[in-house]
Design an enzyme around this catalytic site. Sequence first.
Site, mmCIF file in Angstrom:
data_model
loop_
_atom_site.group_PDB
_atom_site.id
_atom_site.type_symbol
_atom_site.label_atom_id
_atom_site.label_comp_id
_atom_site.label_asym_id
_atom_site.label_seq_id
_atom_site.Cartn_x
_atom_site.Cartn_y
_atom_site.Cartn_z
ATOM 1 N N GLU A 80 -37.756 -1.492 10.048
ATOM 2 C CA GLU A 80 -37.316 -1.379 8.659
ATOM 3 C C GLU A 80 -37.870 -0.124 7.994
ATOM 4 O O GLU A 80 -39.057 0.170 8.096
ATOM 5 C CB GLU A 80 -37.744 -2.621 7.863
ATOM 6 C CG GLU A 80 -37.147 -3.916 8.382
ATOM 7 C CD GLU A 80 -35.620 -3.973 8.245
ATOM 8 O OE1 GLU A 80 -35.032 -3.122 7.559
ATOM 9 O OE2 GLU A 80 -35.032 -4.911 8.831
ATOM 10 N N ARG A 90 -31.337 -16.277 -0.844
ATOM 11 C CA ARG A 90 -30.054 -16.940 -0.563
ATOM 12 C C ARG A 90 -30.268 -18.416 -0.259
ATOM 13 O O ARG A 90 -29.400 -19.255 -0.483
ATOM 14 C CB ARG A 90 -29.367 -16.231 0.613
ATOM 15 C CG ARG A 90 -27.923 -16.615 0.848
ATOM 16 C CD ARG A 90 -27.296 -15.749 1.926
ATOM 17 N NE ARG A 90 -28.113 -15.642 3.131
ATOM 18 C CZ ARG A 90 -28.219 -16.581 4.060
ATOM 19 N NH1 ARG A 90 -27.548 -17.716 3.944
ATOM 20 N NH2 ARG A 90 -28.966 -16.386 5.120
ATOM 21 N N CYS A 143 -39.393 -11.866 3.994
ATOM 22 C CA CYS A 143 -39.818 -10.713 4.806
ATOM 23 C C CYS A 143 -39.939 -9.464 3.955
ATOM 24 O O CYS A 143 -40.938 -8.734 4.019
ATOM 25 C CB CYS A 143 -38.838 -10.467 5.955
ATOM 26 S SG CYS A 143 -38.975 -11.691 7.258
ATOM 27 N N HIS A 164 -38.027 -6.352 12.147
ATOM 28 C CA HIS A 164 -37.228 -7.574 12.236
ATOM 29 C C HIS A 164 -36.776 -7.758 13.690
ATOM 30 O O HIS A 164 -36.339 -6.793 14.323
ATOM 31 C CB HIS A 164 -35.979 -7.461 11.351
ATOM 32 C CG HIS A 164 -36.119 -8.163 10.037
ATOM 33 N ND1 HIS A 164 -35.859 -7.558 8.828
ATOM 34 C CD2 HIS A 164 -36.464 -9.458 9.733
ATOM 35 C CE1 HIS A 164 -36.044 -8.435 7.842
ATOM 36 N NE2 HIS A 164 -36.418 -9.592 8.365
HETATM 37 N N1 PCA Z 1 -37.408 -14.001 8.354
HETATM 38 C C1 PCA Z 1 -37.122 -14.156 6.947
HETATM 39 C C2 PCA Z 1 -38.368 -14.751 6.370
HETATM 40 C C3 PCA Z 1 -39.211 -15.158 7.508
HETATM 41 C C4 PCA Z 1 -38.586 -14.591 8.690
HETATM 42 O O1 PCA Z 1 -39.034 -14.650 9.831
HETATM 43 C C5 PCA Z 1 -36.677 -12.871 6.301
HETATM 44 O O2 PCA Z 1 -36.090 -12.009 6.971
HETATM 45 O O3 PCA Z 1 -36.889 -12.716 5.098
#
Ligand code: PCA
Length: 210
Positions: A80, A90, A143, A164
């Site tokens: 990211e 959401r 996140c 991610h």
């Molecule tokens: N993914 C979510 C929150 C926790 C996770 O592992 C996100 O992308 O916000």
Amino acid sequence: MTTVLLTGFEPFGGDAVNPSGEAVRRVAAQWDGPARLVTDVLPVTFEGAAARLRELLAAHRPDVVLATGLAGGRAMVGVERVAVNLLDARIPDNAGHQPVDVPSVSGAPAAAFSTVPVKAVAAAIAAAGIPAEVSHSAGTFVCNHVFFTALHDASPRARVGFVHVPWSSDYAPEGQPGLPADAIAEAVRLAVMTSLEPGATPALVGGALH
Ligand code: PCA
């Protein structure tokens, strides 16, 4: 000695496992890298995750902070590039809270860039044969909140990044993309190792048209 704080998340949204938390556990168990590694698996709650992160930052004063989370439905590991100062959930978090259109950190700027060399991290993961890309949105859920909080609260000399990961193949819902759990863990390890290397992000051609 250099200290790395590496975090993943607990399961959320009805999933039995969260591959980010699993990957962090695997990296910790096998760690033989050139830094002290502190790991934690954060709750998927806006308040709890940010509070825990701030505790970890205060206790360990890390030089590198790498947070990881699940981006279900993505086929590639996403390094990211930017965190936005916005919570817009959401779905409710694991505490039942669903903030809509409020800041992550009141009074802070609208967004903040990752301070790890994002293109170098994505290139290192891709060079290991694991699909990876630089991503330009970490979403507006927990996140992104943890990423923005880390960029805001970590020491200004720290490098702060967020990765991610897709669902792991064993737990991906029918018809959804996934990667083997060991590949996800290796991607996370490579992200840590690359973030520890000195130097700015290389000017590799990348970006997104949309
Ligand atoms: N993914 C979510 C929150 C926790 C996770 O592992 C996100 O992308 O916000």
